[in-house]
Scaffold this motif. Structure first.
Motif, PDB file in Angstrom:
ATOM      1  N   UNK A 145       0.759  -1.309  -0.175  1.00 47.95           N
ATOM      2  CA  UNK A 145      -0.013  -0.018   0.114  1.00 47.95           C
ATOM      3  C   UNK A 145       0.967   1.366  -0.064  1.00 47.95           C
ATOM      4  N   UNK A 146       1.711   1.226   0.851  1.00 52.88           N
ATOM      5  CA  UNK A 146       2.657   2.563   1.003  1.00 52.88           C
ATOM      6  C   UNK A 146       3.421   2.588  -0.629  1.00 52.88           C
ATOM      7  N   UNK A 147       4.039   1.466  -1.139  1.00 53.69           N
ATOM      8  CA  UNK A 147       4.568   1.835  -2.521  1.00 53.69           C
ATOM      9  C   UNK A 147       3.399   2.506  -3.491  1.00 53.69           C
ATOM     10  N   UNK A 148       2.053   1.909  -3.423  1.00 56.65           N
ATOM     11  CA  UNK A 148       1.054   2.501  -4.357  1.00 56.65           C
ATOM     12  C   UNK A 148       0.864   3.985  -4.166  1.00 56.65           C
ATOM     13  N   UNK A 149       0.904   4.062  -2.994  1.00 55.14           N
ATOM     14  CA  UNK A 149       0.746   5.619  -2.151  1.00 55.14           C
ATOM     15  C   UNK A 149       1.862   6.513  -3.096  1.00 55.14           C
ATOM     16  N   UNK A 150       3.029   6.149  -2.767  1.00 56.84           N
ATOM     17  CA  UNK A 150       4.206   6.966  -2.908  1.00 56.84           C
ATOM     18  C   UNK A 150       4.417   6.934  -4.588  1.00 56.84           C
ATOM     19  N   UNK A 151       4.162   5.793  -5.364  1.00 56.92           N
ATOM     20  CA  UNK A 151       4.077   6.027  -6.757  1.00 56.92           C
ATOM     21  C   UNK A 151       3.044   6.755  -7.431  1.00 56.92           C
ATOM     22  N   UNK A 181      -3.620   0.067   9.796  1.00 59.47           N
ATOM     23  CA  UNK A 181      -4.059   1.171  10.333  1.00 59.47           C
ATOM     24  C   UNK A 181      -3.405   2.494  10.110  1.00 59.47           C
ATOM     25  N   UNK A 182      -3.888   3.557  11.067  1.00 64.69           N
ATOM     26  CA  UNK A 182      -3.225   5.259  10.855  1.00 64.69           C
ATOM     27  C   UNK A 182      -1.768   5.159  10.664  1.00 64.69           C
ATOM     28  N   UNK A 183      -1.074   4.115  10.976  1.00 63.66           N
ATOM     29  CA  UNK A 183       0.317   4.349  10.541  1.00 63.66           C
ATOM     30  C   UNK A 183       0.729   4.312   9.073  1.00 63.66           C
ATOM     31  N   UNK A 184      -0.135   4.137   8.142  1.00 67.64           N
ATOM     32  CA  UNK A 184      -0.281   4.244   6.718  1.00 67.64           C
ATOM     33  C   UNK A 184       0.172   6.012   6.730  1.00 67.64           C
ATOM     34  N   UNK A 185      -0.538   6.830   7.323  1.00 68.26           N
ATOM     35  CA  UNK A 185      -0.432   8.295   7.122  1.00 68.26           C
ATOM     36  C   UNK A 185       0.915   8.407   7.795  1.00 68.26           C
ATOM     37  N   UNK A 186       1.395   8.232   8.737  1.00 68.47           N
ATOM     38  CA  UNK A 186       2.427   8.397   9.530  1.00 68.47           C
ATOM     39  C   UNK A 186       3.813   8.270   8.608  1.00 68.47           C
ATOM     40  N   UNK A 187       3.708   7.050   7.794  1.00 66.44           N
ATOM     41  CA  UNK A 187       4.732   6.474   6.907  1.00 66.44           C
ATOM     42  C   UNK A 187       4.821   7.269   5.687  1.00 66.44           C
ATOM     43  N   UNK A 188       3.648   7.714   5.348  1.00 64.95           N
ATOM     44  CA  UNK A 188       3.723   8.548   3.809  1.00 64.95           C
ATOM     45  C   UNK A 188       3.543  10.101   3.793  1.00 64.95           C
ATOM     46  N   UNK A 189       2.688  10.591   4.791  1.00 64.29           N
ATOM     47  CA  UNK A 189       2.468  11.877   4.696  1.00 64.29           C
ATOM     48  C   UNK A 189       3.698  12.858   5.049  1.00 64.29           C
ATOM     49  N   UNK A 190       4.343  12.364   5.960  1.00 60.51           N
ATOM     50  CA  UNK A 190       5.630  13.465   6.082  1.00 60.51           C
ATOM     51  C   UNK A 190       6.764  13.440   5.117  1.00 60.51           C
ATOM     52  N   UNK A 191       7.133  12.308   4.443  1.00 64.27           N
ATOM     53  CA  UNK A 191       8.027  12.360   3.300  1.00 64.27           C
ATOM     54  C   UNK A 191       7.471  13.197   2.231  1.00 64.27           C
ATOM     55  N   UNK A 192       6.179  13.284   2.112  1.00 61.10           N
ATOM     56  CA  UNK A 192       5.355  13.623   0.768  1.00 61.10           C
ATOM     57  C   UNK A 192       5.495  15.283   1.236  1.00 61.10           C
ATOM     58  N   UNK A 193       5.174  15.703   2.456  1.00 59.15           N
ATOM     59  CA  UNK A 193       5.346  16.935   3.052  1.00 59.15           C
ATOM     60  C   UNK A 193       6.521  17.744   2.874  1.00 59.15           C
ATOM     61  N   UNK A 309      11.424   9.320   0.859  1.00 63.20           N
ATOM     62  CA  UNK A 309      10.661   8.409   1.166  1.00 63.20           C
ATOM     63  C   UNK A 309      11.813   7.190   1.759  1.00 63.20           C
ATOM     64  N   UNK A 310      12.963   7.078   1.464  1.00 63.97           N
ATOM     65  CA  UNK A 310      13.727   6.187   2.001  1.00 63.97           C
ATOM     66  C   UNK A 310      14.177   6.510   3.674  1.00 63.97           C
ATOM     67  N   UNK A 311      14.279   7.667   3.734  1.00 62.08           N
ATOM     68  CA  UNK A 311      14.856   7.903   5.287  1.00 62.08           C
ATOM     69  C   UNK A 311      13.853   8.264   6.265  1.00 62.08           C
ATOM     70  N   UNK A 312      12.750   8.552   5.928  1.00 59.36           N
ATOM     71  CA  UNK A 312      11.553   9.006   6.928  1.00 59.36           C
ATOM     72  C   UNK A 312      11.468   7.850   7.905  1.00 59.36           C
ATOM     73  N   UNK A 330       9.163  -1.304   3.854  1.00 63.80           N
ATOM     74  CA  UNK A 330       8.771  -0.367   3.016  1.00 63.80           C
ATOM     75  C   UNK A 330       9.673   0.519   2.037  1.00 63.80           C
ATOM     76  N   UNK A 331      10.878   0.510   2.995  1.00 64.15           N
ATOM     77  CA  UNK A 331      12.019   1.346   2.122  1.00 64.15           C
ATOM     78  C   UNK A 331      12.762   0.523   1.181  1.00 64.15           C
ATOM     79  N   UNK A 332      12.763  -0.665   1.248  1.00 60.57           N
ATOM     80  CA  UNK A 332      13.401  -1.556  -0.015  1.00 60.57           C
ATOM     81  C   UNK A 332      12.907  -1.006  -1.332  1.00 60.57           C
ATOM     82  N   UNK A 333      11.530  -0.294  -1.569  1.00 61.24           N
ATOM     83  CA  UNK A 333      11.101   0.226  -2.667  1.00 61.24           C
ATOM     84  C   UNK A 333      12.008   1.316  -3.244  1.00 61.24           C
ATOM     85  N   UNK A 334      12.319   2.436  -2.424  1.00 62.09           N
ATOM     86  CA  UNK A 334      12.795   3.549  -2.615  1.00 62.09           C
ATOM     87  C   UNK A 334      14.520   2.926  -3.013  1.00 62.09           C
TER      88      UNK A 334
END
Length: 474
Positions: A145-151, A181-193, A309-312, A330-334
């Protein structure tokens, strides 16, 4: 690199990816569900399949499992519906998610002018990804899911018109809430922001590039109904899951409120050790390249996006002691995407391919070595063979008991028939039964059993962890 060498490299990539994918598929069937995590989620899915309770997850009959949302359990239970109950059926959805992700990444990186198979090769030779490309785990669905969100977000920012990616962003977000759960926001919103701030992307552009009203409605429709139903049918779920799992687990060392085990307390910063070990050798190469390009990396929109994406994720988990190596998945993708982006600039590509092949080659040799020597079953962290080799018939006055604590693999491979004996009074009670009794004991806990009962136990089989006995009353 000459054209001939490039063709040889492409051939090596294709063969390697096909071999590793087939080998990983074989492992889904050849290895039993392992304790504790994998067999636990396998058993939760088996109970869901058996009881047809698709809302409240159960760790045992009638005991709710509040620690995780249902996505990974749903897909394993649906696999049981399709293929029957087995370790391969439990793992196949995770394997399928990995294959779909590899296809998506192969198509996503076509603009780099590299082989379609290059990102797949990099990921399948990375320990963390290879392990999870066929493991019963919530982390596989979360990483997907994280990969799909970021891509999807990146693709949406590059296109002037709406495409499927604009909507896939919100679909993946909804699925992410169901994955972990909500961790999806924690792991995707900050690096995008952070990337938006760095690249000075206007809010108007963000607003126009994504269908926010329709998209958030899609996210809500996908995710919210289950949370409402789960709280209605199992009151207390939301408090435990939101507060306990998302705050206390990460902020309270050795968190005592865990209903389903114990906190995985690690030294602060251990996530970086996990990253260096389980993303070998590609993270080391990426870090070296980033250091060399440190003056220019934030000037490149794409590279800077992948860097955030990698370091967050490791930065976020640096402050937590309750962590597992799976958190770096999740960071294996970046990491793979950065390797692909710089691939043309690497002069010793063949050397990189050889180094990358080290880990899977070792795994393949160990597997077939263990299989040929007959030692594989003995060293598996599972009670499958202890139970199945006895051919216990639970419908014909035969029973299986565990001393103190039953394992999740014991529950799974006994189809939920395993029971526990916690004291001598209970032991006397089952010995009075007119039943053929099988008894499993952790080898290290055998010393805790009174001698009077040890004298009645006949050893049937054992592995490195446990032994199974036949209880013979006098």
């Amino acid at each position: 690199m000459s054209l001939k060498n490039y063709k040889n490299t492409s051939f090596y990539l294709v063969i390697s990816v096909v071999v590793l994918a087939i080998f990983r598929l074989i492992l889904t069937a050849a290895i039993p569900l392992l304790d504790k995590t994998e067999s636990r989620y396998g058993e939760i899915a088996r109970i869901m399949y058996e009881t047809k309770n698709w809302v409240v997850l159960q760790i045992d009959y009638g005991i709710p499992f509040w620690a995780k949302p249902p996505l990974s359990t749903w897909i394993s239970a649906l696999s049981f519906e399709t293929f029957g109950v087995s370790e391969m059926a439990a793992r196949f959805p995770s394997f399928l998610l990995a294959i779909v992700l590899l296809i998506v990444l192969g198509k996503f990186t076509r603009k780099e002018g590299t082989s379609f198979y290059l990102p797949a090769f990099i990921l399948l030779t990375m320990p963390e990804f290879l392990i999870h490309a066929g493991v019963v785990s919530t982390d596989s669905a979360l990483a997907f899911c994280i990969a799909l969100i970021m891509i999807s977000f990146w693709k949406a920012m590059q296109n002037e018109k709406y495409t499927v990616w604009n909507y896939l962003f919100f679909i993946a977000l909804g699925l992410g809430f169901l994955a972990k759960g909500p961790i999806i926001l924690v792991l995707t919103v900050p690096p995008v922001f952070l990337w938006i701030l760095l690249q000075k992307v206007s809010l108007k552009s963000i607003y126009l590039k994504l269908p926010w009203f329709t998209g958030l409605l899609i996210t809500a429709v996908i995710s919210i109904p289950w949370y409402v139903l789960a709280e209605q049918r199992s009151p207390g779920f939301l408090d435990y899951f939101i507060i306990g799992e998302h705050f206390k687990r990460f902020l309270v060392p050795g968190w005592k409120g865990d209903l389903y085990g114990s906190g995985h307390s690690q030294p602060l910063g251990m996530i970086w050790v996990f990253l260096l070990a389980f993303a070998f050798p590609w993270i080391q190469i990426v870090l070296y390249k980033l250091w060399k390009e440190r003056k220019t990396i934030f000037k490149d929109k794409y590279v800077s996006y992948l860097v955030f994406w990698l370091f967050w994720t490791p930065l976020f988990f640096t402050i937590s002691k309750n962590i597992l190596h799976t958190y770096i998945l999740p960071v294996t993708i970046p990491i793979a995407l950065l390797m692909v982006h710089w691939w043309k600039n690497y002069e010793k590509k063949n050397t990189l391919l050889v180094i990358g092949s080290i880990f899977p080659a070792v795994v393949i040799l160990l597997f077939f070595g263990g299989f040929l020597t007959g030692k594989l079953d003995y060293y598996m962290n599972s009670d499958k063979y202890l139970i199945e080799n006895q051919h216990i018939d639970f419908n014909k006055n035969e029973a299986l008991y565990y001393w103190k604590d039953k394992s999740y693999s014991g529950q799974f491979y006994s189809s939920g028939n395993a029971k526990t004996v916690t004291n001598t009074k209970e032991m006397d009670s089952i010995l009075s039964l007119d039943t053929k009794l099988y008894f499993v004991v952790l080898n290290k806990k055998k010393k805790d059993i009174p001698k009077v009962y040890l004298a009645k136990m006949k050893l049937l089989d054992a592995n490195f962890k446990s032994s199974i006995y036949l209880l013979k009353p006098e």
